[in-house]
Design an enzyme around this catalytic site. Structure first.
Site, short mmCIF file in Angstrom:
data_model
loop_
_atom_site.label_atom_id
_atom_site.label_comp_id
_atom_site.label_asym_id
_atom_site.label_seq_id
_atom_site.Cartn_x
_atom_site.Cartn_y
_atom_site.Cartn_z
N TYR A 151 4.36 -12.07 6.25
CA TYR A 151 3.21 -11.59 5.49
C TYR A 151 2.88 -12.65 4.44
O TYR A 151 3.61 -12.82 3.46
CB TYR A 151 3.52 -10.24 4.85
CG TYR A 151 2.38 -9.60 4.08
CD1 TYR A 151 1.07 -10.07 4.16
CD2 TYR A 151 2.63 -8.49 3.27
CE1 TYR A 151 0.05 -9.46 3.47
CE2 TYR A 151 1.61 -7.88 2.57
CZ TYR A 151 0.32 -8.37 2.66
OH TYR A 151 -0.69 -7.77 1.96
N LYS A 206 0.98 -11.64 9.30
CA LYS A 206 -0.11 -10.91 8.66
C LYS A 206 -0.74 -11.86 7.65
O LYS A 206 -0.10 -12.28 6.69
CB LYS A 206 0.40 -9.64 7.98
CG LYS A 206 -0.68 -8.87 7.22
CD LYS A 206 -0.10 -7.69 6.46
CE LYS A 206 -1.17 -7.00 5.62
NZ LYS A 206 -0.60 -5.91 4.79
N VAL A 234 -3.79 -5.51 10.20
CA VAL A 234 -3.04 -4.55 9.39
C VAL A 234 -3.97 -4.21 8.24
O VAL A 234 -4.18 -5.00 7.32
CB VAL A 234 -1.71 -5.14 8.88
CG1 VAL A 234 -0.99 -4.12 8.01
CG2 VAL A 234 -0.83 -5.57 10.04
N THR A 272 0.83 -1.20 0.00
CA THR A 272 0.00 0.00 0.00
C THR A 272 0.86 1.25 0.00
O THR A 272 0.40 2.32 -0.38
CB THR A 272 -0.96 -0.01 1.21
OG1 THR A 272 -1.64 -1.26 1.24
CG2 THR A 272 -1.98 1.11 1.13
#
Length: 302
Positions: free
Chosen positions: A145, A173, A213, A57
């Site tokens: 992640y 995550k 998150v 992001t």
């Protein structure tokens, strides 16, 4: 202890409500460090107790290593005494990832986010060695992640359990979209589990996640915090009510790539965002109107 306090515990090493922050750029496309500090302060004021910078992001594929370090330093300076600042350091090149990890540590990051190596499709042993090397590179705690939709390969539960034995790999995550695998991995790994898929925030909390998150945390951090508080207090009905209220936000923000919609929404709110770097492109006028409609339906008025 207040279960929502922005402090590190073994159960919540990076806080509970984290937003994966966009990287503001100036009108000519340069890094906007002043804007980044303003946005970081706004997000923490809104209820985030953690920020992830230099993630997807944050347009990490199109920011330079120097820009990444500058961004970490600026955000830590702005909010590092009030929130956990986690720096994305994962790439599909282990040696490069180690350089980014060390640079983030030198810039003052509180933790590292390490995404599954993308495109290369390494086997599980390659994933294990890659993540272990990142965890060995600094003294910072690491959040894995797992996002096979982008990376091409999942981190198997067995690999997650192996990695959890490393003293600095403390969290995951989860953007795998598989509640069954998440349930087993949470139960067997002991890692702090963070939702990486906003639509599944509440379902993942229900099977043992400690927080999220988020992308929509740019816009609805107070609601995300209220949802989490309701869940922690056992008020299932209220948590479900908030989740359902936010469904149009979750849907609208991911009708196209999330960075695109987030920067559009922030610009409509007068917050620092700026343009996108190619290959990402701005929303069309029609897409902007749809985003406004979706957000308004979810209680966000721009």
């Amino acid at each position: 202890m207040d279960p929502m306090a922005p402090t590190s515990t073994p159960q919540t090493p990076f806080g509970r409500v984290l937003t994966a922050m966009v990287t503001p750029f100036t009108a000519d496309g340069a890094l906007d460090l002043d804007g980044a500090q303003q946005l970081a302060a706004h997000l923490v004021d809104a209820g985030n107790d953690g920020l992830v910078v230099n993630g997807t992001t944050g347009e990490s594929p199109t920011t330079s290593d120097a820009e990444k370090a500058q961004l970490v330093r600026a955000v830590v300076e702005a909010v590092g005494d009030r929130a956990h600042v986690v720096a994305g350091a994962g790439t599909n090149d282990t040696a490069h990832s180690l350089e980014l990890a060390r640079a983030a540590a030198d810039a003052g990051a509180h933790g590292l986010l390490a995404v599954t190596p993308y495109y290369s499709k390494p086997p599980q042993e390659g994933l294990f060695r890659h993540f272990t090397a990142i965890a060995d590179a600094t003294d910072l705690p690491v959040m894995l992640y797992d996002i096979p939709g982008r990376s091409g390969v999942p981190i198997n539960t067995e690999t997650i359990v192996r990695l959890a034995e490393h003293p600095r790999i403390v969290a995951n995550k989860d953007a795998k979209g598989d509640l069954g695998r998440a349930s087993w991995a949470i139960a067997t790994s002991g890692l702090a589990w963070y939702s990486g898929d906003d639509m599944l925030n509440l379902p993942l909390l229900s099977v043992g996640a400690v927080g999220y998150v988020s992308v929509v945390g740019h816009l609805v951090a107070p609601e995300l915090r209220s949802l989490l508080e309701a869940h922690l207090s056992g008020d299932v009905a209220k948590a479900t009510e908030i989740h359902q209220k936010l469904l149009p936000v979750f849907t609208g923000m991911f009708r196209t790539q999330g960075v695109i919609t987030t920067k559009a929404a922030l610009a409509l709110q007068g917050l620092p965002a700026g343009p996108l770097r190619l290959p990402l492109v701005e929303l069309s006028p029609e897409e902007t109107e749809q985003l406004k409609h979706d957000l308004a339906h979810g209680g966000v008025h721009l």
